[in-house]
Design a protein around this motif. Structure first.
Motif, PDB file in Angstrom:
ATOM      1  N   PHE A  84      -1.286  53.854  29.954  1.00 41.85           N
ATOM      2  CA  PHE A  84      -0.194  54.568  29.298  1.00 41.85           C
ATOM      3  C   PHE A  84      -0.241  56.068  29.540  1.00 41.85           C
ATOM      4  CE2 PHE A  84      -1.605  50.937  26.916  1.00 41.85           C
ATOM      5  CZ  PHE A  84      -0.441  50.220  26.701  1.00 41.85           C
ATOM      6  N   CYS A  85      -1.232  56.523  30.260  1.00 37.02           N
ATOM      7  CA  CYS A  85      -1.430  57.972  30.312  1.00 37.02           C
ATOM      8  C   CYS A  85      -2.043  58.318  31.656  1.00 37.02           C
ATOM      9  CB  CYS A  85      -2.377  58.369  29.182  1.00 37.02           C
ATOM     10  SG  CYS A  85      -2.884  60.105  29.201  1.00 37.02           S
ATOM     11  N   ILE A  86      -1.723  59.485  32.169  1.00 37.88           N
ATOM     12  CA  ILE A  86      -2.288  59.858  33.470  1.00 37.88           C
ATOM     13  C   ILE A  86      -3.754  60.262  33.336  1.00 37.88           C
ATOM     14  CG2 ILE A  86      -0.055  60.439  34.484  1.00 37.88           C
ATOM     15  CD1 ILE A  86      -0.800  63.397  34.172  1.00 37.88           C
ATOM     16  N   LEU A 122       8.614  57.362  14.544  1.00 38.45           N
ATOM     17  CA  LEU A 122       7.521  57.412  15.500  1.00 38.45           C
ATOM     18  C   LEU A 122       8.164  57.627  16.873  1.00 38.45           C
ATOM     19  CD1 LEU A 122       4.391  56.828  15.732  1.00 38.45           C
ATOM     20  CD2 LEU A 122       5.006  54.470  16.209  1.00 38.45           C
ATOM     21  N   CYS A 123       7.388  58.225  17.769  1.00 42.93           N
ATOM     22  CA  CYS A 123       7.887  58.518  19.122  1.00 42.93           C
ATOM     23  C   CYS A 123       8.458  57.269  19.801  1.00 42.93           C
ATOM     24  CB  CYS A 123       6.719  59.075  19.925  1.00 42.93           C
ATOM     25  SG  CYS A 123       6.944  59.005  21.695  1.00 42.93           S
ATOM     26  N   PRO A 124       9.646  57.374  20.412  1.00 48.58           N
ATOM     27  CA  PRO A 124      10.269  56.200  21.049  1.00 48.58           C
ATOM     28  C   PRO A 124       9.441  55.611  22.179  1.00 48.58           C
ATOM     29  CG  PRO A 124      11.563  58.202  21.447  1.00 48.58           C
ATOM     30  CD  PRO A 124      10.518  58.551  20.443  1.00 48.58           C
ATOM     31  N   THR A 152      -5.033  60.548  22.814  1.00 43.85           N
ATOM     32  CA  THR A 152      -4.250  61.768  23.050  1.00 43.85           C
ATOM     33  C   THR A 152      -3.498  62.120  21.759  1.00 43.85           C
ATOM     34  OG1 THR A 152      -2.656  60.310  24.132  1.00 43.85           O
ATOM     35  CG2 THR A 152      -4.074  61.660  25.566  1.00 43.85           C
ATOM     36  N   CYS A 153      -2.282  61.572  21.580  1.00 46.24           N
ATOM     37  CA  CYS A 153      -1.566  61.895  20.332  1.00 46.24           C
ATOM     38  C   CYS A 153      -1.902  60.869  19.248  1.00 46.24           C
ATOM     39  CB  CYS A 153      -0.069  61.961  20.574  1.00 46.24           C
ATOM     40  SG  CYS A 153       0.663  60.378  20.992  1.00 46.24           S
ATOM     41  N   ASP A 154      -1.666  61.244  18.001  1.00 45.60           N
ATOM     42  CA  ASP A 154      -2.029  60.367  16.880  1.00 45.60           C
ATOM     43  C   ASP A 154      -1.266  59.042  16.904  1.00 45.60           C
ATOM     44  OD1 ASP A 154      -3.779  62.223  16.033  1.00 45.60           O
ATOM     45  OD2 ASP A 154      -2.516  63.050  14.446  1.00 45.60           O
ATOM     46  N   SER A 318       6.065  67.547  34.036  1.00 48.34           N
ATOM     47  CA  SER A 318       5.895  66.361  33.203  1.00 48.34           C
ATOM     48  C   SER A 318       4.776  65.511  33.789  1.00 48.34           C
ATOM     49  CB  SER A 318       7.221  65.572  33.238  1.00 48.34           C
ATOM     50  OG  SER A 318       7.047  64.243  32.842  1.00 48.34           O
ATOM     51  N   CYS A 319       4.305  64.538  33.000  1.00 55.90           N
ATOM     52  CA  CYS A 319       3.301  63.623  33.555  1.00 55.90           C
ATOM     53  C   CYS A 319       3.956  62.635  34.517  1.00 55.90           C
ATOM     54  CB  CYS A 319       2.576  62.909  32.430  1.00 55.90           C
ATOM     55  SG  CYS A 319       1.499  64.060  31.570  1.00 55.90           S
ATOM     56  N   VAL A 320       5.274  62.437  34.375  1.00 52.54           N
ATOM     57  CA  VAL A 320       6.021  61.727  35.410  1.00 52.54           C
ATOM     58  C   VAL A 320       6.647  62.854  36.232  1.00 52.54           C
ATOM     59  CG1 VAL A 320       7.780  59.981  35.877  1.00 52.54           C
ATOM     60  CG2 VAL A 320       6.379  59.802  33.830  1.00 52.54           C
ATOM     61  N   PRO A 351      -2.357  69.632  32.063  1.00 54.93           N
ATOM     62  CA  PRO A 351      -1.945  70.420  30.897  1.00 54.93           C
ATOM     63  C   PRO A 351      -1.066  69.640  29.917  1.00 54.93           C
ATOM     64  CG  PRO A 351      -0.676  71.063  32.821  1.00 54.93           C
ATOM     65  CD  PRO A 351      -1.523  69.898  33.238  1.00 54.93           C
ATOM     66  N   CYS A 352      -1.679  68.733  29.180  1.00 56.76           N
ATOM     67  CA  CYS A 352      -0.929  67.921  28.210  1.00 56.76           C
ATOM     68  C   CYS A 352      -0.882  68.652  26.871  1.00 56.76           C
ATOM     69  CB  CYS A 352      -1.620  66.571  28.047  1.00 56.76           C
ATOM     70  SG  CYS A 352      -1.004  65.609  26.667  1.00 56.76           S
ATOM     71  N   ALA A 353       0.268  68.576  26.214  1.00 66.06           N
ATOM     72  CA  ALA A 353       0.448  69.288  24.946  1.00 66.06           C
ATOM     73  C   ALA A 353      -0.424  68.722  23.820  1.00 66.06           C
ATOM     74  CB  ALA A 353       1.914  69.245  24.534  1.00 66.06           C
ATOM     75  N   ASN A 384       9.913  62.970  17.256  1.00 66.72           N
ATOM     76  CA  ASN A 384       8.623  62.761  16.581  1.00 66.72           C
ATOM     77  C   ASN A 384       7.406  62.979  17.479  1.00 66.72           C
ATOM     78  OD1 ASN A 384       9.876  61.875  14.035  1.00 66.72           O
ATOM     79  ND2 ASN A 384      10.519  60.127  15.260  1.00 66.72           N
ATOM     80  N   CYS A 385       7.606  63.659  18.578  1.00 68.03           N
ATOM     81  CA  CYS A 385       6.455  64.058  19.388  1.00 68.03           C
ATOM     82  C   CYS A 385       6.099  65.493  18.971  1.00 68.03           C
ATOM     83  CB  CYS A 385       6.769  64.022  20.875  1.00 68.03           C
ATOM     84  SG  CYS A 385       5.402  64.684  21.852  1.00 68.03           S
ATOM     85  N   HIS A 386       5.187  65.596  18.024  1.00 64.10           N
ATOM     86  CA  HIS A 386       4.884  66.918  17.468  1.00 64.10           C
ATOM     87  C   HIS A 386       4.265  67.854  18.497  1.00 64.10           C
ATOM     88  CE1 HIS A 386       5.980  64.994  13.891  1.00 64.10           C
ATOM     89  NE2 HIS A 386       4.859  64.327  13.700  1.00 64.10           N
ATOM     90  N   ASP A 387       3.431  67.284  19.368  1.00 61.19           N
ATOM     91  CA  ASP A 387       2.719  68.138  20.324  1.00 61.19           C
ATOM     92  C   ASP A 387       3.682  68.895  21.243  1.00 61.19           C
ATOM     93  OD1 ASP A 387      -0.029  67.428  19.573  1.00 61.19           O
ATOM     94  OD2 ASP A 387       0.570  65.427  20.196  1.00 61.19           O
ATOM     95  N   TYR A 388       4.584  68.159  21.863  1.00 66.43           N
ATOM     96  CA  TYR A 388       5.531  68.838  22.764  1.00 66.43           C
ATOM     97  C   TYR A 388       6.559  69.651  21.979  1.00 66.43           C
ATOM     98  CZ  TYR A 388       3.413  66.967  26.881  1.00 66.43           C
ATOM     99  OH  TYR A 388       2.499  66.727  27.884  1.00 66.43           O
ATOM    100  N   ASN A 389       6.895  69.171  20.809  1.00 64.86           N
ATOM    101  CA  ASN A 389       7.882  69.881  19.991  1.00 64.86           C
ATOM    102  C   ASN A 389       7.361  71.271  19.613  1.00 64.86           C
ATOM    103  OD1 ASN A 389      10.249  70.144  18.660  1.00 64.86           O
ATOM    104  ND2 ASN A 389       9.951  68.400  17.295  1.00 64.86           N
TER     105      ASN A 389
HETATM  106  S1  BJ8 Z   1      -1.423  63.440  29.520  1.00 64.09           S
HETATM  107  S2  BJ8 Z   1       1.833  63.735  28.005  1.00 64.09           S
HETATM  108  S3  BJ8 Z   1       0.806  60.812  29.710  1.00 64.09           S
HETATM  109  S4  BJ8 Z   1      -0.619  61.719  26.549  1.00 64.09           S
HETATM  110  S5  BJ8 Z   1       3.344  59.214  23.280  1.00 64.09           S
HETATM  111  S6  BJ8 Z   1       2.409  62.687  23.480  1.00 64.09           S
HETATM  112  S7  BJ8 Z   1       5.760  61.689  24.015  1.00 64.09           S
HETATM  113  S8  BJ8 Z   1       4.301  61.450  20.789  1.00 64.09           S
HETATM  114  S9  BJ8 Z   1       2.925  60.578  26.523  1.00 64.09           S
HETATM  115 FE1  BJ8 Z   1       1.309  61.616  27.619  1.00 64.09          FE
HETATM  116 FE2  BJ8 Z   1      -1.096  61.415  28.716  1.00 64.09          FE
HETATM  117 FE3  BJ8 Z   1      -0.353  63.655  27.542  1.00 64.09          FE
HETATM  118 FE4  BJ8 Z   1       0.721  62.989  29.810  1.00 64.09          FE
HETATM  119 FE5  BJ8 Z   1       4.406  62.757  22.598  1.00 64.09          FE
HETATM  120 FE6  BJ8 Z   1       5.110  60.243  22.451  1.00 64.09          FE
HETATM  121 FE7  BJ8 Z   1       2.566  60.935  22.106  1.00 64.09          FE
HETATM  122 FE8  BJ8 Z   1       3.610  61.096  24.476  1.00 64.09          FE
END
Ligand code: BJ8
Length: 436
Positions: A84-86, A122-124, A152-154, A318-320, A351-353, A384-389
């Protein structure tokens, strides 16, 4: 994809989907919706490069031929690892003779199923992937022997606990200050543990030789994507933003070697276009950067709105997008430890938020704006993505200091706000044109 072709494909692959325990009826609904969306949004673009034919084919077969390839790999005893994440290290996965596939959800289709269990606010992206596992309509989830989450995010972190009830889920502990000596030390240990897990799941030993080869494999993919991205610095851009995004999305699911070769073929064609000064948008089309949350397949909403409004998206911070391919892995030695440390170095620069402080991202946005001759930035946040918001505050300040306008869009995967986004984008483009 035309309806008849879609129906034929549906027939052909039903036994495979059944063997993956998919919900066939619901999956048909998904395929019909996706096929129509692609036909309406992506295919009608003007003057697309011929080499996009391959990527259109990949999308038309994304639940068919590619899944069949994965089934064949599994029949030959190989494993499929979903991610789910890079931050999930592809290099280690391939060194264990396994294949990695992206599982991030980019569709509204599965959100109602997820909302039957998860909170709505919650984040879509999270609701989408969780819903796809719940409703058994994602063949990549159904083909995965193990999925790899990360702290990464909660929202993701907590949903992985629930996901583990449905499919074995291994969670990587990603340091939240990855670029510090302590963070790097801890990430190194996590990589060692993940290596051991992969060896256990696949039954294959990860040797230095194999890891070196897989680093080269993935480096080559990143190089091809960077080459494509560099071509979009040209004015006019030889390829549309939507097609650029599409390729970055496909990068997470296609066969790595074939994908790399096809991206390079496309770049050869685009080199010609650049020589001839041929582009896809009007010469004076405002050049836009989209910066923020990742856009997983089939999240094409913002790009299509921006393009239809007459602008050209030339880069995705972006990560994409750039965060995935900007840095390569450059080992300083040949031992397993050297190679793991090289992976640590590369990944700790993403550089992820979710991490703090994340000044590297602000710097990257400024540099990309110059490199791509960007005239405005659309800051993209999923609801609802607090980090990027929150991080938008720092990015906006930095852009203001460079006299670059920024428009912040906070949205979900629904189409309910499309008209409103369109109006805001059009007004933003007027501001940019006023400055041209
Ligand atoms: S390195 S950006 S791919 S965590 S899921 S943070 S949109 S609230 S995807 Fe990510 Fe890895 Fe970081 Fe990149 Fe916000 Fe949604 Fe969380 Fe998200």
């Amino acid at each position: 994809m035309p309806t008849a072709a879609r129906e034929n494909m549906t027939e052909k692959y039903v036994p495979m989907w059944k063997s993956l325990d998919m919900d066939i009826e619901k999956h048909n609904q998904l395929l019909n919706g996706l096929g129509q969306y692609y036909t309406n949004v992506v295919l009608p673009q003007r003057n697309r490069p011929k080499a996009m034919g391959y990527f259109d084919f990949v999308i038309s077969e994304i639940h068919g031929l590619r899944v069949q390839e994965l089934a064949e790999l599994r029949a030959a005893g190989k494993k499929v690892i979903g991610a789910f994440c890079i931050y999930a290290p592809e290099e280690l996965t391939y060194a264990a003779d396994a294949t990695m596939v992206g599982l991030c959800g980019g569709a509204d289709f599965s959100v109602p199923d997820a909302e039957a269990v998860l909170p709505r606010n919650l984040c879509p992206l999270i609701k989408s992937f969780y819903g796809f596992k719940l409703n058994r309509t994602c063949p990549y989830f159904q083909s995965s022997d193990l999925v790899v989450g990360e702290t990464t995010c909660d929202g993701k972190k907590k949903v992985y606990e629930l996901l583990n009830e449905l499919i074995p889920t291994y969670v990587l502990e990603v340091p939240h200050k990855p670029d510090t000596p302590k963070g790097k030390e801890s990430w190194f240990k996590e990589l060692e543990a993940f290596k051991a897990e992969l060896e256990k799941v696949t039954g294959n030993k990860i040797t230095a030789e194999k890891l070196k080869a897989s680093i080269e494999l993935i480096n080559n993919k990143r190089k091809a994507l960077k080459r494509l991205s560099d071509l979009r610095t040209k004015s006019p851009s030889p390829i549309s933003g939507l097609d650029g995004l599409l390729i970055d999305q496909i990068a997470f699911n296609d066969d790595v070697k074939r994908f790399t070769a096809k991206v390079n073929e496309l770049c050869d064609e685009l080199d010609e276009r650049v020589l001839n000064g041929e582009g896809v948008a009007a010469k004076d089309a405002p050049r836009i950067m989209v910066s923020g949350c990742p856009m997983a397949i089939p999240n094409w909403k913002l790009h299509s709105i921006v393009q239809d409004a007459g602008a050209s998206v030339v880069v995705e911070e972006s990560c994409v997008g750039t965060r995935y391919f900007t840095n390569l892995i450059e080992p300083k030695g040949d031992s397993i430890n050297d190679l793991l440390w090289a992976i640590v170095e590369k990944y700790s620069q993403i550089p992820c938020a979710c991490f703090t402080p994340n000044d590297r991202r602000v710097k990257s946005v400024k540099e990309l704006a110059e490199q791509f001759k960007v005239e405005g930035v659309i800051y993209y946040t999923l609801q609802n993505c607090h980090d990027y918001n929150v991080e938008a505050v720092k990015v906006e300040r930095a852009l203001k200091a460079k006299d670059l306008p920024m428009l912040k869009i906070e949205t979900d995967y629904g189409t309910g706000d499309a008209a409103q986004i369109k109006t805001r984008v059009e007004a933003f483009l007027e501001i940019i044109k006023g400055k041209q």
